[in-house]
Scaffold this motif. Structure first.
Motif, PDB file in Angstrom:
ATOM      1  N   ALA A  19       0.826  -1.207   0.000  1.00 13.57           N
ATOM      2  CA  ALA A  19       0.000   0.000   0.000  1.00 13.57           C
ATOM      3  C   ALA A  19       0.863   1.261   0.000  1.00 13.57           C
ATOM      4  CB  ALA A  19      -0.923  -0.009   1.210  1.00 13.57           C
ATOM      5  N   LEU A  20       1.976   1.224   0.723  1.00  7.22           N
ATOM      6  CA  LEU A  20       2.892   2.359   0.780  1.00  7.22           C
ATOM      7  C   LEU A  20       3.373   2.741  -0.616  1.00  7.22           C
ATOM      8  CD1 LEU A  20       4.797   4.227   2.608  1.00  7.22           C
ATOM      9  CD2 LEU A  20       6.490   2.402   2.317  1.00  7.22           C
ATOM     10  N   TYR A  21       3.854   1.737  -1.381  1.00 11.05           N
ATOM     11  CA  TYR A  21       4.390   2.004  -2.712  1.00 11.05           C
ATOM     12  C   TYR A  21       3.287   2.268  -3.729  1.00 11.05           C
ATOM     13  CZ  TYR A  21       9.203   1.104  -1.445  1.00 11.05           C
ATOM     14  OH  TYR A  21      10.455   1.202  -0.884  1.00 11.05           O
ATOM     15  N   ALA A  22       2.154   1.592  -3.593  1.00 13.76           N
ATOM     16  CA  ALA A  22       1.044   1.835  -4.516  1.00 13.76           C
ATOM     17  C   ALA A  22       0.551   3.271  -4.387  1.00 13.76           C
ATOM     18  CB  ALA A  22      -0.093   0.863  -4.233  1.00 13.76           C
ATOM     19  N   ARG A  23       0.476   3.763  -3.153  1.00 15.53           N
ATOM     20  CA  ARG A  23       0.014   5.133  -2.943  1.00 15.53           C
ATOM     21  C   ARG A  23       0.984   6.137  -3.562  1.00 15.53           C
ATOM     22  NH1 ARG A  23      -3.758   6.888   0.535  1.00 15.53           N
ATOM     23  NH2 ARG A  23      -3.703   4.916   1.678  1.00 15.53           N
ATOM     24  N   MET A  24       2.283   5.897  -3.388  1.00 16.40           N
ATOM     25  CA  MET A  24       3.270   6.806  -3.970  1.00 16.40           C
ATOM     26  C   MET A  24       3.200   6.789  -5.493  1.00 16.40           C
ATOM     27  SD  MET A  24       6.698   6.673  -1.600  1.00 16.40           S
ATOM     28  CE  MET A  24       6.916   4.894  -1.543  1.00 16.40           C
ATOM     29  N   THR A  25       3.042   5.602  -6.051  1.00 12.01           N
ATOM     30  CA  THR A  25       3.012   5.484  -7.511  1.00 12.01           C
ATOM     31  C   THR A  25       1.780   6.151  -8.086  1.00 12.01           C
ATOM     32  OG1 THR A  25       4.152   3.354  -7.294  1.00 12.01           O
ATOM     33  CG2 THR A  25       3.161   3.854  -9.422  1.00 12.01           C
ATOM     34  N   ASN A  26       0.612   5.872  -7.510  1.00  7.41           N
ATOM     35  CA  ASN A  26      -0.611   6.523  -7.969  1.00  7.41           C
ATOM     36  C   ASN A  26      -0.525   8.043  -7.809  1.00  7.41           C
ATOM     37  OD1 ASN A  26      -2.098   4.282  -8.829  1.00  7.41           O
ATOM     38  ND2 ASN A  26      -2.714   3.782  -6.732  1.00  7.41           N
ATOM     39  N   PHE A  27       0.102   8.483  -6.713  1.00  4.67           N
ATOM     40  CA  PHE A  27       0.257   9.918  -6.473  1.00  4.67           C
ATOM     41  C   PHE A  27       1.080  10.567  -7.574  1.00  4.67           C
ATOM     42  CE2 PHE A  27       2.800  13.392  -4.663  1.00  4.67           C
ATOM     43  CZ  PHE A  27       1.789  14.264  -4.265  1.00  4.67           C
ATOM     44  N   LEU A  28       2.161   9.897  -7.989  1.00  3.76           N
ATOM     45  CA  LEU A  28       3.004  10.457  -9.048  1.00  3.76           C
ATOM     46  C   LEU A  28       2.243  10.558 -10.363  1.00  3.76           C
ATOM     47  CD1 LEU A  28       6.479   8.750  -8.463  1.00  3.76           C
ATOM     48  CD2 LEU A  28       5.905  11.159  -8.164  1.00  3.76           C
ATOM     49  N   PHE A  29       1.517   9.490 -10.717  1.00  6.62           N
ATOM     50  CA  PHE A  29       0.762   9.536 -11.963  1.00  6.62           C
ATOM     51  C   PHE A  29      -0.311  10.619 -11.916  1.00  6.62           C
ATOM     52  CE2 PHE A  29       2.462   5.327 -13.040  1.00  6.62           C
ATOM     53  CZ  PHE A  29       2.711   5.518 -14.390  1.00  6.62           C
ATOM     54  N   ARG A  30      -1.028  10.707 -10.822  1.00  8.30           N
ATOM     55  CA  ARG A  30      -2.085  11.714 -10.723  1.00  8.30           C
ATOM     56  C   ARG A  30      -1.498  13.127 -10.756  1.00  8.30           C
ATOM     57  NH1 ARG A  30      -4.211  12.122  -6.248  1.00  8.30           N
ATOM     58  NH2 ARG A  30      -3.215  10.510  -4.972  1.00  8.30           N
ATOM     59  N   SER A  31      -0.352  13.292 -10.084  1.00 11.18           N
ATOM     60  CA  SER A  31       0.240  14.617 -10.012  1.00 11.18           C
ATOM     61  C   SER A  31       0.762  15.088 -11.353  1.00 11.18           C
ATOM     62  CB  SER A  31       1.377  14.621  -8.975  1.00 11.18           C
ATOM     63  OG  SER A  31       0.879  14.330  -7.692  1.00 11.18           O
ATOM     64  N   PHE A  32       1.457  14.205 -12.059  1.00  7.20           N
ATOM     65  CA  PHE A  32       2.026  14.601 -13.344  1.00  7.20           C
ATOM     66  C   PHE A  32       0.953  14.723 -14.420  1.00  7.20           C
ATOM     67  CE2 PHE A  32       6.076  13.220 -11.434  1.00  7.20           C
ATOM     68  CZ  PHE A  32       6.877  14.274 -11.820  1.00  7.20           C
ATOM     69  N   HIS A  33      -0.080  13.918 -14.311  1.00  7.83           N
ATOM     70  CA  HIS A  33      -1.147  13.939 -15.312  1.00  7.83           C
ATOM     71  C   HIS A  33      -2.262  14.914 -14.958  1.00  7.83           C
ATOM     72  CE1 HIS A  33      -0.512  10.969 -18.466  1.00  7.83           C
ATOM     73  NE2 HIS A  33       0.116  10.232 -17.572  1.00  7.83           N
TER      74      HIS A  33
END
Length: 304
Positions: A107-121
């Protein structure tokens, strides 16, 4: 202080005020707040300007006894009191600094990854499930920006190293092939094997027995010395990144220090302290020939 520099940021269990950190380690380098008031003041996060125009994710384990949760709460209070809108926060119940408890590492890494995609997109209403894809390019939307892909590559590399323990637990589908690989290097494994086999008592630690570089490593050494252990083979994990990461996989144990006695993994700082308090550590050291049976009286005297 520079609001035009950062647009996206993430932090996991950050130190925001050194007054909240492990005092043994902090005061070794910064002295006490009374002696070094300016040092503590200048290193504390007190300016929210740079967060104003950035998206920011902060995560922390509620049971972190190294970087206490108070660090994150103080920062969140600063952001809220300054009406900073673009930050997200997540906490992990009972997890210490490693954030493994209750199998939440994914969950820790999934949240970071989703955050990056949402932020950049800037796709706030679209989600990308990192754990169902072996390649970020498989996402069902426009191709991510190059900066985002570079960030994800770094994040995946960290996930590959750090999620091995969790990947052996429940909740992971066979599709996560990249997590099944072996990430400890042959060199690191050989060095660990040789060190453990050639020494009766080994401590993989931060620093050396004569000069520990963190409070937990220092506590382990002090406990052993209290029992009269003279010969401690210390391995300074700070000097070798391969050993620092490899020993965690080698033992299926997420933190340092780690103690081995006669080739058997005993545990970390908490385990050693508990064994000392219960008397189990003395029994083990005598049983394995590290100490003589008559050393018990000496330990009692030192505690007094």
């Amino acid at each position: 202080r520079h609001s035009d520099v950062f647009r996206v940021g993430m932090a996991v269990a950050p130190v925001t005020n050194w007054r909240f950190y492990d005092s043994i380690y902090t005061e070794r380098y910064m002295k006490t707040p009374e002696i070094n008031a300016d040092g503590y003041k200048n290193s504390t996060v007190t300016n929210a300007t740079a967060f104003g125009n950035a998206k920011f994710l902060i995560q922390h384990g509620t049971g972190d006894d190294n970087v206490h949760l108070q660090n994150t709460l103080a920062l969140v209070d600063l952001l809220q009191s300054n009406n900073v809108p673009g930050f997200e926060m997540a906490t992990y119940t009972d997890s210490d600094h490693g954030i493994y408890t209750h199998n939440v590492r994914s969950a820790l890494y999934a949240r970071m990854t989703n955050f990056l995609f949402r932020s950049f997109h800037e796709l706030e209403n679209k989600e990308f499930d990192f754990w169902r894809h072996s390649d970020p390019n498989e996402m069902n939307s426009s191709e991510p920006p190059t900066t985002c892909l570079k960030s994800i590559t770094v994040l995946r590399s960290a996930a590959q190293r750090s999620l091995l323990l969790s990947s052996r637990g429940a909740g992971f589908a066979p599709a996560h092939r990249f997590l099944a690989a072996r990430f400890i290097t042959d060199r690191a494994k050989a060095m660990i094997d040789d060190t453990i086999s050639q020494n009766d008592l080994v401590v993989f630690m931060k620093g050396t027995p004569d000069e520990p570089m963190c409070g937990f490593s220092r506590a382990v050494i002090q406990v052993l010395q209290m029992h009269g252990v003279d010969e401690i083979a210390g391995v300074n994990c700070l000097q070798d990144p391969e050993i620092r990461e490899g020993i965690k996989e080698y033992t299926d144990w997420p933190t340092i220090p780690q103690v081995y006695v006669k080739g058997e993994f005993i545990g970390g700082c908490d385990v050693m302290v508990q064994m000392h308090q219960s008397g189990e550590l003395h029994e083990l050291l005598v049983k394995e020939g590290i100490l003589k049976a008559d050393a018990e009286a000496e330990v009692t005297d030192k505690e007094k």
